[in-house]
Design a protein around this motif. Structure first.
Motif, short mmCIF file in Angstrom:
data_model
loop_
_atom_site.label_atom_id
_atom_site.label_comp_id
_atom_site.label_asym_id
_atom_site.label_seq_id
_atom_site.Cartn_x
_atom_site.Cartn_y
_atom_site.Cartn_z
N LEU A 1 -5.28 5.79 -2.23
CA LEU A 1 -4.31 4.71 -2.18
C LEU A 1 -4.02 4.08 -3.53
O LEU A 1 -4.91 3.94 -4.38
CB LEU A 1 -4.80 3.61 -1.23
CG LEU A 1 -4.96 3.99 0.23
CD1 LEU A 1 -5.48 2.81 1.01
CD2 LEU A 1 -3.63 4.47 0.82
N CYS B 1 -2.43 0.32 -4.40
CA CYS B 1 -2.12 -0.91 -3.68
C CYS B 1 -1.94 -2.07 -4.66
O CYS B 1 -2.41 -2.02 -5.80
CB CYS B 1 -3.20 -1.24 -2.65
SG CYS B 1 -4.84 -1.51 -3.34
N VAL C 1 0.85 -1.19 0.00
CA VAL C 1 0.00 0.00 0.00
C VAL C 1 0.89 1.24 0.00
O VAL C 1 1.81 1.35 0.82
CB VAL C 1 -0.93 0.04 1.24
CG1 VAL C 1 -1.78 1.30 1.22
CG2 VAL C 1 -1.81 -1.20 1.28
#
Length: 441
Positions: A286, A288, A280
């Motif tokens: 985010l 990831c 992450v």
């Protein structure tokens, strides 16, 4: 150019035989609206605590079809998206209490899958929060300092070499290991539904809720019937805006992911990644990456758009520009995988609330309960939330019913969002502000 299936990868990992829809009138002690993680855990925990309760769960499609079965499968101790704000509002002790409750849920989900033989592909591998810029390194150090202020143990920030020894990405400048797990979210949701049904919970598929009629015993109205119940639990997450009290409390933003063909042993060897940790990036919106059981790489990131008018339609799966951006980000992290072919490209909606943290509580004198606001970080938090809603439904004062997630005298429901067109402009501006803050952390 890869030929993508605009189908959720997880949905192809287990066939579904829909349960019958609700037909006619029914009477239950508890009616749960929403067959995702929040609703299923609530029904399961209620039935465990009080086996005599007659409980039903209504789902618009089937368990795991919505956000729960579209998640990227990271089971993390995340408490909303702004733990600093919760520390400032409630103090470090209460923030730590909430964080530990969600952390326990990571372990308890694993125990649940083993005890009930739910093949949810649970892997207790931890995850790596990685930095790809000096600003993100500062953010990791800030997160570690905040954990220490709260009294929580937190690993040191690793150097680039130490982090790349785990996942050999040239984009990585450092990282921090955090407790967590990986899971197939669709198979987990289907497994919870099965276990709940075996305990005596009745599940109705293809039964979207049209409205909830108030009363001493509220009535849930669907296209095919009506359910009268002592307690109604609203657990529809991003679709909470269908109910008047929550109409402007939630905004649906789209998140997207791509899943590759299974990687060969030679391809896997280029990146190391023997521990199979989740990866992450340390920023607000985010990016990831993770490996699936059959060694596909799932990569998510890029834009997190809001479409005008709260557009949640499945046509938004087909957004070529979004997938080009995700592929570009993927190659930034993994240039050694330029030959990897992607076969799935899909998206789904996540709920965002103004304070970026979950909310649970009661309405109508306690006969209607609600839980929502995970902001894309809900797999562990929904398990905790199921225990919160269980205790609220049973009228019990417990450690769970006193968590800072619960609306009441000390915590108000999230502020409302403005109507369109101000909402569209505001959400876009907020995304740009997050990017600006991330760059200057």
């Amino acid at each position: 150019m890869d030929a993508y299936k605009h189908v959720v990868y997880w949905h192809d990992t287990e066939p579904v035989t829909p349960r019958p829809p609700l037909r006619g009138n029914a009477d239950y002690d508890v009616c749960v609206v929403g067959g995702g993680f929040t609703g299923l855990w609530t029904a399961y925990f209620l039935k465990e605590a009080e086996p005599a309760l007659d409980i039903c769960v209504l789902d618009a499609r089937h368990s795991g079809y919505g956000a729960s079965g579209r998640a990227d499968g990271f089971v993390t101790p995340t408490v909303g998206k702004d733990i600093q704000a919760l520390v400032d509002q409630f103090g470090p002790e209460r923030a730590l209490e909430a964080s530990r409750a969600v952390g326990r849920s990571i372990l308890e989900i694993g125990r649940f899958t083993r005890r009930n033989r739910v093949d949810a592909e649970y892997e207790a591998n931890d995850y790596l929060m990685v930095a790809t810029s000096p600003a993100q390194l500062r953010r990791l150090e800030g997160d570690r300092a905040l954990a220490e202020r709260m009294g929580a143990a937190q690993a040191a920030v690793m150097s680039a070499d130490a982090t790349r020894a785990l996942v050999d990405s040239p984009a990585v400048l450092g990282g921090m290991r955090t407790g967590g797990a990986l899971v197939n979210p669709f198979r987990l949701s289907r497994g919870i539904a099965r276990v709940a049904e075996e305990k005596g919970v009745t599940l109705y598929d293809d039964s979207p809720c049209l409205r909830v009629e108030p009363g001493v015993r509220p009535t849930v109205v669907t296209a095919g019937g009506r359910v009268k119940a002592d307690k109604v639990v609203l657990a529809t997450n991003v679709h909470m805006d269908a109910f008047p009290p929550f109409r402007r409390k939630v905004v649906p933003v789209w998140t997207y992911a791509m899943v590759s063909e299974p990687l060969t042993d030679a391809q896997l060897a280029r990146a190391g990644w023997e521990g199979r940790e989740g990866l992450v990036e340390a920023k607000s919106l985010l990016t990831c990456a993770r490996l699936t059981r059959d060694n596909r790489v799932l990569f998510a990131g890029g834009p997190v758009p809001y479409y005008f008018g709260r557009d949640k339609r499945q046509r938004n799966m087909n957004r070529p520009g979004v997938y080009r951006e995700i592929r570009k980000e993927f190659l930034r992290f993994f240039p050694m995988w330029r030959d990897v072919r992607f076969s799935y490209a899909y998206g789904g909606v996540a709920d965002v609330v103004r304070d970026f943290a979950p909310h649970f509580g009661t309405l109508a004198g306690g006969s209607v309960l609600y839980g929502y606001g995970y902001c894309g970080n809900g797999i562990a938090a929904t398990h905790t939330g199921g225990k919160v809603l269980r205790d609220l439904a049973l009228g019990k004062e417990t450690d769970y019913s006193r968590l800072l997630f619960v609306d009441g005298p000390q915590r108000k429901p999230p502020a409302s969002f403005p109507p369109e067109p101000a909402l569209f402009a505001g959400v876009r501006a907020a995304a740009r502000l997050m990017d600006w803050k991330d760059a200057r952390a």
